[in-house]
Design a protein around this motif. Sequence first.
Motif, mmCIF file in Angstrom:
data_model
loop_
_atom_site.group_PDB
_atom_site.id
_atom_site.type_symbol
_atom_site.label_atom_id
_atom_site.label_comp_id
_atom_site.label_asym_id
_atom_site.label_seq_id
_atom_site.Cartn_x
_atom_site.Cartn_y
_atom_site.Cartn_z
ATOM 1 N N ARG A 344 -61.971 -9.624 35.694
ATOM 2 C CA ARG A 344 -62.156 -9.066 37.037
ATOM 3 C C ARG A 344 -60.828 -8.801 37.714
ATOM 4 N NH1 ARG A 344 -61.518 -10.239 42.122
ATOM 5 N NH2 ARG A 344 -60.753 -12.346 41.694
ATOM 6 N N ILE A 345 -59.971 -9.805 37.736
ATOM 7 C CA ILE A 345 -58.761 -9.722 38.553
ATOM 8 C C ILE A 345 -57.678 -8.869 37.895
ATOM 9 C CG2 ILE A 345 -57.543 -11.797 37.715
ATOM 10 C CD1 ILE A 345 -57.155 -12.497 40.741
ATOM 11 N N LEU A 346 -57.606 -8.902 36.553
ATOM 12 C CA LEU A 346 -56.629 -8.094 35.810
ATOM 13 C C LEU A 346 -57.339 -7.377 34.664
ATOM 14 C CD1 LEU A 346 -53.671 -10.666 35.664
ATOM 15 C CD2 LEU A 346 -53.784 -8.613 37.092
ATOM 16 N N PRO A 347 -58.171 -6.386 34.971
ATOM 17 C CA PRO A 347 -58.944 -5.715 33.925
ATOM 18 C C PRO A 347 -58.047 -4.983 32.932
ATOM 19 C CG PRO A 347 -59.113 -4.513 35.996
ATOM 20 C CD PRO A 347 -58.415 -5.799 36.302
ATOM 21 N N PRO A 348 -58.242 -5.180 31.635
ATOM 22 C CA PRO A 348 -57.408 -4.516 30.633
ATOM 23 C C PRO A 348 -57.509 -2.991 30.670
ATOM 24 C CG PRO A 348 -58.621 -6.338 29.657
ATOM 25 C CD PRO A 348 -59.181 -6.132 31.024
ATOM 26 N N VAL A 349 -58.659 -2.487 31.116
ATOM 27 C CA VAL A 349 -58.827 -1.043 31.303
ATOM 28 C C VAL A 349 -59.061 -0.812 32.795
ATOM 29 C CG1 VAL A 349 -60.162 1.019 30.700
ATOM 30 C CG2 VAL A 349 -59.833 -0.795 28.999
ATOM 31 N N PRO A 350 -58.052 -0.303 33.523
ATOM 32 C CA PRO A 350 -58.175 -0.219 34.984
ATOM 33 C C PRO A 350 -58.933 0.997 35.485
ATOM 34 C CG PRO A 350 -55.989 0.473 34.309
ATOM 35 C CD PRO A 350 -56.696 0.032 33.065
ATOM 36 N N TRP A 351 -59.103 2.021 34.635
ATOM 37 C CA TRP A 351 -59.725 3.269 35.072
ATOM 38 C C TRP A 351 -60.838 3.700 34.130
ATOM 39 C CZ3 TRP A 351 -58.409 5.195 39.716
ATOM 40 C CH2 TRP A 351 -57.175 4.825 40.262
ATOM 41 N N TYR A 378 -60.266 -1.480 38.621
ATOM 42 C CA TYR A 378 -59.402 -2.482 39.265
ATOM 43 C C TYR A 378 -59.704 -2.602 40.758
ATOM 44 C CZ TYR A 378 -55.389 -4.651 41.432
ATOM 45 O OH TYR A 378 -54.598 -5.465 42.199
ATOM 46 N N HIS A 379 -59.671 -1.486 41.486
ATOM 47 C CA HIS A 379 -59.860 -1.568 42.940
ATOM 48 C C HIS A 379 -61.282 -1.995 43.310
ATOM 49 C CE1 HIS A 379 -56.173 0.931 42.759
ATOM 50 N NE2 HIS A 379 -55.880 0.269 43.859
ATOM 51 N N VAL A 481 -42.702 -16.427 39.390
ATOM 52 C CA VAL A 481 -43.161 -15.143 38.857
ATOM 53 C C VAL A 481 -42.605 -14.017 39.727
ATOM 54 C CG1 VAL A 481 -45.151 -13.721 38.238
ATOM 55 C CG2 VAL A 481 -45.278 -16.224 38.005
ATOM 56 N N ARG A 482 -42.005 -13.032 39.094
ATOM 57 C CA ARG A 482 -41.467 -11.868 39.795
ATOM 58 C C ARG A 482 -42.154 -10.611 39.275
ATOM 59 N NH1 ARG A 482 -35.960 -11.504 37.893
ATOM 60 N NH2 ARG A 482 -35.777 -9.751 39.333
ATOM 61 N N GLY A 483 -42.142 -9.554 40.092
ATOM 62 C CA GLY A 483 -42.713 -8.282 39.669
ATOM 63 C C GLY A 483 -43.974 -7.947 40.430
ATOM 64 N N ASN A 484 -44.491 -6.728 40.211
ATOM 65 C CA ASN A 484 -45.637 -6.275 41.006
ATOM 66 C C ASN A 484 -46.962 -6.917 40.619
ATOM 67 O OD1 ASN A 484 -46.333 -4.836 38.666
ATOM 68 N ND2 ASN A 484 -45.498 -2.890 39.454
ATOM 69 N N VAL A 485 -46.971 -7.763 39.585
ATOM 70 C CA VAL A 485 -48.184 -8.525 39.309
ATOM 71 C C VAL A 485 -48.500 -9.459 40.473
ATOM 72 C CG1 VAL A 485 -47.103 -10.493 38.142
ATOM 73 C CG2 VAL A 485 -49.408 -9.806 37.491
ATOM 74 N N CYS A 486 -47.463 -9.809 41.265
ATOM 75 C CA CYS A 486 -47.667 -10.689 42.423
ATOM 76 C C CYS A 486 -48.515 -10.032 43.507
ATOM 77 C CB CYS A 486 -46.323 -11.113 43.008
ATOM 78 S SG CYS A 486 -45.276 -12.041 41.857
ATOM 79 N N GLU A 487 -48.630 -8.708 43.491
ATOM 80 C CA GLU A 487 -49.505 -8.003 44.428
ATOM 81 C C GLU A 487 -50.979 -8.136 44.030
ATOM 82 O OE1 GLU A 487 -46.221 -4.362 44.663
ATOM 83 O OE2 GLU A 487 -48.272 -3.999 44.015
ATOM 84 N N MET A 488 -51.213 -8.463 42.770
ATOM 85 C CA MET A 488 -52.563 -8.430 42.215
ATOM 86 C C MET A 488 -53.237 -9.790 42.191
ATOM 87 S SD MET A 488 -51.274 -6.068 39.036
ATOM 88 C CE MET A 488 -52.778 -5.320 38.466
ATOM 89 N N VAL A 489 -52.423 -10.840 42.153
ATOM 90 C CA VAL A 489 -52.944 -12.204 42.027
ATOM 91 C C VAL A 489 -52.207 -13.119 42.980
ATOM 92 C CG1 VAL A 489 -53.485 -14.061 40.403
ATOM 93 C CG2 VAL A 489 -53.196 -11.731 39.537
#
Length: 493
Positions: A344-351, A378-379, A481-489
């Motif tokens: 759910r939170i980090l779907p391997p296929v986002p689209w 994802y959204h 943890v650094r990077g834009n993954v921090c926006e997701m989780v």
Amino acid sequence: MTITTDKPKLTVPGPNPLPIFGRIIPLVGYIRDSIDLSRCLFKKYGSVVSLVAGGGTNLYSSEDYCPGTVLAYGSENVREVTSQHEVYHKYPLTGGLYRQRNDSPRTETLKHFGVGLFGVNSKTHRQHRQLLMPAFHRQRIESYCDDIVAITQSVLEQLPVGKAINLCEVMRTLTLRVATKTLFGADIGDEGGNSAKLLQKIGALLGSPAIAILPFDVPGLPFHRLLSLMAQLDDEMRTLIRQKQASQEDSKDVLSMLIQARDAESGLGLTEDELLGHVSVIFAAGHETSANALTWTLFLLSQHPQIAANLLDELENVLQGAPPTVEKLQQLSLLERVIKESLRILPPVPWNARVTSQPTSLGGYELPTGTEVFVSIYHTHHLPEIFPHPERFDPTRWESKEPTMYEYNPFSAGSRICIGAPFALMEIKIVLAMLLMQYRLQYISQQSLEREALIVMAPKYGMQMLINKQDRQFTKGVGGVRGNVCEMVELNN
């Protein structure tokens, strides 16, 4: 990637194009970071938005004319797109490159590579799916359990304790071996390994922006190398198919089953080109997505020590140190919830990509024939009205939550739901159970964890993890943890 200017134009709202390169810039922005670009567009324009006002963009469609690109999210939009099978068509994984299939003898491999179930629609899709169903029957899937256990143990034994690994690469190697074994069978040995490596190289090239921008068969360009690899794979796979047809044996692999499959009414089987198309899609869609699901899940567990500890308790209580069996997998309820929450939170296929086969409407906007529509899994998975505190990794939400297939759809929804989903889930459960009982993976802080989210969502620069024997020291490696993954989780940084 192409720019189209003919009418009819899209009337879906979106950002106005800038002079000269106005339609190229959003296309490049989408390729660079589809999650961030779409988040900004959804926030400004709503749940249905055009990549560029007036259309004129083409990312995925292989039709001669594409009015433009529409992005959407939300359960109602997911339902509209995935339940109207005759309105929203799928196209081959090669996207716009498919248009070049008749250009020269070298491009003829595009007629079948990456086609499979993705490249057929309407009655043909239903017929092909029926032919493929026996290969993905529950009993057939469960028969692969021992093979997955054996391959997993073989990979785990090679992990270097006390050293760092690129987790992405290890998981790709593991799922590559599983895909090769189950798809081609053990009887082909090194030849099967070579075919799998070719498929992997082709898949990597297909995701290259250079091919979308410069799709020319000129020595030195990536597209030229792509066609050469496809030709090599084509020769190997045709030889393999003919060998299996001549032997007339069911070696229990997926390819053997597809060769033997016959339509109930006509008695016809799949042609050689159709077999090649299905094999390439099953392989490409299978091993890469499972590898990413495993990578993201192990990352999430590394940052949530209490969940990791509770999961290990369950694994040890149920499995008692032994490899999982089909029966034991059914008893691992927390493992099931952890995987659900990770997908759910980090779907391997986002689209979920489609192209309209006729004029239709979506979210109150008219879409001309040929409009490409990308629905964001994802959204939709991050909507707070469906999943409260959506950025929080919380497997307990699945103790009471029962979303519809349009609210939660990591494997798509409707008649095109992923045919291999049960196999993928079994593989992911087995690998996680065996790995976590033997090792503790410690996240190495301060690396840049950036997402890459075009066809699949993966760590752009890989993911470094330190391998430890399972010592239950789950708080080590948490944070940093650094990077834009921090926006997701939500992370404890």
